[in-house]
Design a protein around this motif. Sequence first.
Motif, PDB file in Angstrom:
ATOM      1  N   ASN A  44       7.477  -9.830  -8.760  1.00  0.00           N
ATOM      2  CA  ASN A  44       8.872 -10.264  -8.641  1.00  0.00           C
ATOM      3  C   ASN A  44       9.518 -10.375 -10.014  1.00  0.00           C
ATOM      4  O   ASN A  44      10.645  -9.912 -10.225  1.00  0.00           O
ATOM      5  CB  ASN A  44       8.934 -11.602  -7.902  1.00  0.00           C
ATOM      6  N   ASP A  45       8.807 -10.966 -10.957  1.00  0.00           N
ATOM      7  CA  ASP A  45       9.346 -11.112 -12.313  1.00  0.00           C
ATOM      8  C   ASP A  45       9.501  -9.749 -12.993  1.00  0.00           C
ATOM      9  O   ASP A  45      10.492  -9.508 -13.692  1.00  0.00           O
ATOM     10  CB  ASP A  45       8.451 -12.024 -13.148  1.00  0.00           C
ATOM     11  N   ALA A  46       8.538  -8.861 -12.794  1.00  0.00           N
ATOM     12  CA  ALA A  46       8.643  -7.518 -13.378  1.00  0.00           C
ATOM     13  C   ALA A  46       9.827  -6.773 -12.783  1.00  0.00           C
ATOM     14  O   ALA A  46      10.553  -6.066 -13.492  1.00  0.00           O
ATOM     15  CB  ALA A  46       7.353  -6.741 -13.143  1.00  0.00           C
ATOM     16  N   ARG A  87       6.999  -8.836   0.549  1.00  0.00           N
ATOM     17  CA  ARG A  87       5.818  -8.972   1.410  1.00  0.00           C
ATOM     18  C   ARG A  87       4.685  -9.697   0.694  1.00  0.00           C
ATOM     19  O   ARG A  87       3.990 -10.516   1.295  1.00  0.00           O
ATOM     20  CB  ARG A  87       5.352  -7.603   1.882  1.00  0.00           C
ATOM     21  N   LEU A  88       4.475  -9.388  -0.577  1.00  0.00           N
ATOM     22  CA  LEU A  88       3.411 -10.065  -1.322  1.00  0.00           C
ATOM     23  C   LEU A  88       3.664 -11.567  -1.432  1.00  0.00           C
ATOM     24  O   LEU A  88       2.727 -12.347  -1.569  1.00  0.00           O
ATOM     25  CB  LEU A  88       3.267  -9.462  -2.721  1.00  0.00           C
ATOM     26  N   ASN A  89       4.911 -11.967  -1.377  1.00  0.00           N
ATOM     27  CA  ASN A  89       5.262 -13.385  -1.454  1.00  0.00           C
ATOM     28  C   ASN A  89       5.302 -14.054  -0.086  1.00  0.00           C
ATOM     29  O   ASN A  89       5.534 -15.255   0.006  1.00  0.00           O
ATOM     30  CB  ASN A  89       6.595 -13.559  -2.183  1.00  0.00           C
ATOM     31  N   ASP A  90       5.066 -13.309   0.974  1.00  0.00           N
ATOM     32  CA  ASP A  90       5.057 -13.839   2.340  1.00  0.00           C
ATOM     33  C   ASP A  90       3.691 -14.483   2.612  1.00  0.00           C
ATOM     34  O   ASP A  90       2.659 -13.813   2.517  1.00  0.00           O
ATOM     35  CB  ASP A  90       5.310 -12.691   3.324  1.00  0.00           C
ATOM     36  N   PRO A  91       3.653 -15.772   2.958  1.00  0.00           N
ATOM     37  CA  PRO A  91       2.374 -16.446   3.215  1.00  0.00           C
ATOM     38  C   PRO A  91       1.545 -15.773   4.315  1.00  0.00           C
ATOM     39  O   PRO A  91       0.317 -15.777   4.254  1.00  0.00           O
ATOM     40  CB  PRO A  91       2.785 -17.858   3.633  1.00  0.00           C
ATOM     41  N   MET A  92       2.199 -15.161   5.296  1.00  0.00           N
ATOM     42  CA  MET A  92       1.452 -14.486   6.358  1.00  0.00           C
ATOM     43  C   MET A  92       0.745 -13.244   5.810  1.00  0.00           C
ATOM     44  O   MET A  92      -0.387 -12.943   6.193  1.00  0.00           O
ATOM     45  CB  MET A  92       2.385 -14.104   7.513  1.00  0.00           C
ATOM     46  N   ALA A 132       8.840   2.915 -20.446  1.00  0.00           N
ATOM     47  CA  ALA A 132       8.462   4.277 -20.086  1.00  0.00           C
ATOM     48  C   ALA A 132       8.106   4.399 -18.616  1.00  0.00           C
ATOM     49  O   ALA A 132       8.258   5.471 -18.031  1.00  0.00           O
ATOM     50  CB  ALA A 132       7.291   4.733 -20.942  1.00  0.00           C
ATOM     51  N   ILE A 133       7.650   3.305 -18.012  1.00  0.00           N
ATOM     52  CA  ILE A 133       7.251   3.395 -16.611  1.00  0.00           C
ATOM     53  C   ILE A 133       8.318   2.860 -15.660  1.00  0.00           C
ATOM     54  O   ILE A 133       8.054   2.712 -14.471  1.00  0.00           O
ATOM     55  CB  ILE A 133       5.906   2.679 -16.365  1.00  0.00           C
ATOM     56  N   ALA A 134       9.508   2.577 -16.167  1.00  0.00           N
ATOM     57  CA  ALA A 134      10.590   2.131 -15.291  1.00  0.00           C
ATOM     58  C   ALA A 134      10.850   3.198 -14.239  1.00  0.00           C
ATOM     59  O   ALA A 134      10.828   4.386 -14.514  1.00  0.00           O
ATOM     60  CB  ALA A 134      11.851   1.872 -16.112  1.00  0.00           C
ATOM     61  N   VAL A 135      11.067   2.758 -13.006  1.00  0.00           N
ATOM     62  CA  VAL A 135      11.184   3.699 -11.896  1.00  0.00           C
ATOM     63  C   VAL A 135      12.642   3.948 -11.534  1.00  0.00           C
ATOM     64  O   VAL A 135      13.508   3.141 -11.811  1.00  0.00           O
ATOM     65  CB  VAL A 135      10.412   3.186 -10.668  1.00  0.00           C
ATOM     66  N   PRO A 136      12.908   5.074 -10.876  1.00  0.00           N
ATOM     67  CA  PRO A 136      14.272   5.387 -10.466  1.00  0.00           C
ATOM     68  C   PRO A 136      14.824   4.374  -9.460  1.00  0.00           C
ATOM     69  O   PRO A 136      14.071   3.687  -8.782  1.00  0.00           O
ATOM     70  CB  PRO A 136      14.144   6.767  -9.811  1.00  0.00           C
ATOM     71  N   ALA A 137      16.131   4.332  -9.362  1.00  0.00           N
ATOM     72  CA  ALA A 137      16.795   3.376  -8.481  1.00  0.00           C
ATOM     73  C   ALA A 137      16.419   3.579  -7.022  1.00  0.00           C
ATOM     74  O   ALA A 137      16.375   2.624  -6.252  1.00  0.00           O
ATOM     75  CB  ALA A 137      18.309   3.478  -8.650  1.00  0.00           C
ATOM     76  N   ALA A 138      16.109   4.795  -6.622  1.00  0.00           N
ATOM     77  CA  ALA A 138      15.757   5.072  -5.218  1.00  0.00           C
ATOM     78  C   ALA A 138      14.514   4.314  -4.791  1.00  0.00           C
ATOM     79  O   ALA A 138      14.382   3.955  -3.622  1.00  0.00           O
ATOM     80  CB  ALA A 138      15.543   6.565  -5.031  1.00  0.00           C
ATOM     81  N   ALA A 139      13.613   4.059  -5.711  1.00  0.00           N
ATOM     82  CA  ALA A 139      12.374   3.367  -5.368  1.00  0.00           C
ATOM     83  C   ALA A 139      12.531   1.856  -5.391  1.00  0.00           C
ATOM     84  O   ALA A 139      11.643   1.141  -4.938  1.00  0.00           O
ATOM     85  CB  ALA A 139      11.272   3.786  -6.332  1.00  0.00           C
ATOM     86  N   GLN A 140      13.646   1.359  -5.887  1.00  0.00           N
ATOM     87  CA  GLN A 140      13.824  -0.074  -6.043  1.00  0.00           C
ATOM     88  C   GLN A 140      13.739  -0.825  -4.724  1.00  0.00           C
ATOM     89  O   GLN A 140      13.148  -1.895  -4.660  1.00  0.00           O
ATOM     90  CB  GLN A 140      15.141  -0.382  -6.743  1.00  0.00           C
ATOM     91  N   SER A 141      14.324  -0.286  -3.660  1.00  0.00           N
ATOM     92  CA  SER A 141      14.301  -1.021  -2.398  1.00  0.00           C
ATOM     93  C   SER A 141      12.888  -1.097  -1.836  1.00  0.00           C
ATOM     94  O   SER A 141      12.498  -2.122  -1.283  1.00  0.00           O
ATOM     95  CB  SER A 141      15.254  -0.388  -1.382  1.00  0.00           C
ATOM     96  N   ARG A 142      12.104  -0.030  -2.002  1.00  0.00           N
ATOM     97  CA  ARG A 142      10.707  -0.072  -1.537  1.00  0.00           C
ATOM     98  C   ARG A 142       9.926  -1.105  -2.327  1.00  0.00           C
ATOM     99  O   ARG A 142       9.110  -1.842  -1.772  1.00  0.00           O
ATOM    100  CB  ARG A 142      10.056   1.303  -1.687  1.00  0.00           C
ATOM    101  N   GLU A 143      10.157  -1.142  -3.625  1.00  0.00           N
ATOM    102  CA  GLU A 143       9.442  -2.107  -4.458  1.00  0.00           C
ATOM    103  C   GLU A 143       9.862  -3.531  -4.117  1.00  0.00           C
ATOM    104  O   GLU A 143       9.019  -4.420  -4.048  1.00  0.00           O
ATOM    105  CB  GLU A 143       9.693  -1.821  -5.924  1.00  0.00           C
ATOM    106  N   ALA A 144      11.150  -3.740  -3.919  1.00  0.00           N
ATOM    107  CA  ALA A 144      11.623  -5.076  -3.563  1.00  0.00           C
ATOM    108  C   ALA A 144      11.012  -5.512  -2.233  1.00  0.00           C
ATOM    109  O   ALA A 144      10.630  -6.679  -2.075  1.00  0.00           O
ATOM    110  CB  ALA A 144      13.147  -5.095  -3.482  1.00  0.00           C
ATOM    111  N   ASP A 145      10.878  -4.572  -1.307  1.00  0.00           N
ATOM    112  CA  ASP A 145      10.254  -4.887  -0.021  1.00  0.00           C
ATOM    113  C   ASP A 145       8.785  -5.240  -0.213  1.00  0.00           C
ATOM    114  O   ASP A 145       8.282  -6.192   0.379  1.00  0.00           O
ATOM    115  CB  ASP A 145      10.407  -3.700   0.933  1.00  0.00           C
TER     116      ASP A 145
END
Length: 138
Positions: A105-107, A29-34, A12-25
Amino acid sequence: MRLLSTAAILCAIAVPAAAQSREADAVRRLNDPMVQEGVAMAMSALAGIVLDTKVGPLANYADPDADIRPSDTLRDVERRRDPHFEAKLHERTRRAVGTVGAVANDALAMRGELARTADRLRAALAPLQGAIEAYDDN
């Protein structure tokens, strides 16, 4: 049953494809050690503000074993318990941000499967919805 409920909520909370690139970004970033270090530093600074709170005036009301002295801050009390508590807090915060990144990332990777499940659930529930609507019309 709990798995079905969880899957339905996630679908039910799956987001539209347009938001996918923002989420992937954001996940990247969350996986970036810096970034993890930056968040840990920010949280350490915020914790520092709280740790500088003077708690000494409450010493009369504390457990005698708490070892709170009249001029103490929270930092003083915690340092006596564990001299390395600030470094541990910083490291735990850094690891927590990394964990959030891994979970996100897994989600994100599951989004396609969740969307397919949602489509199958909608198709399976369509006859029931039709029956309910027909019943309401009578």
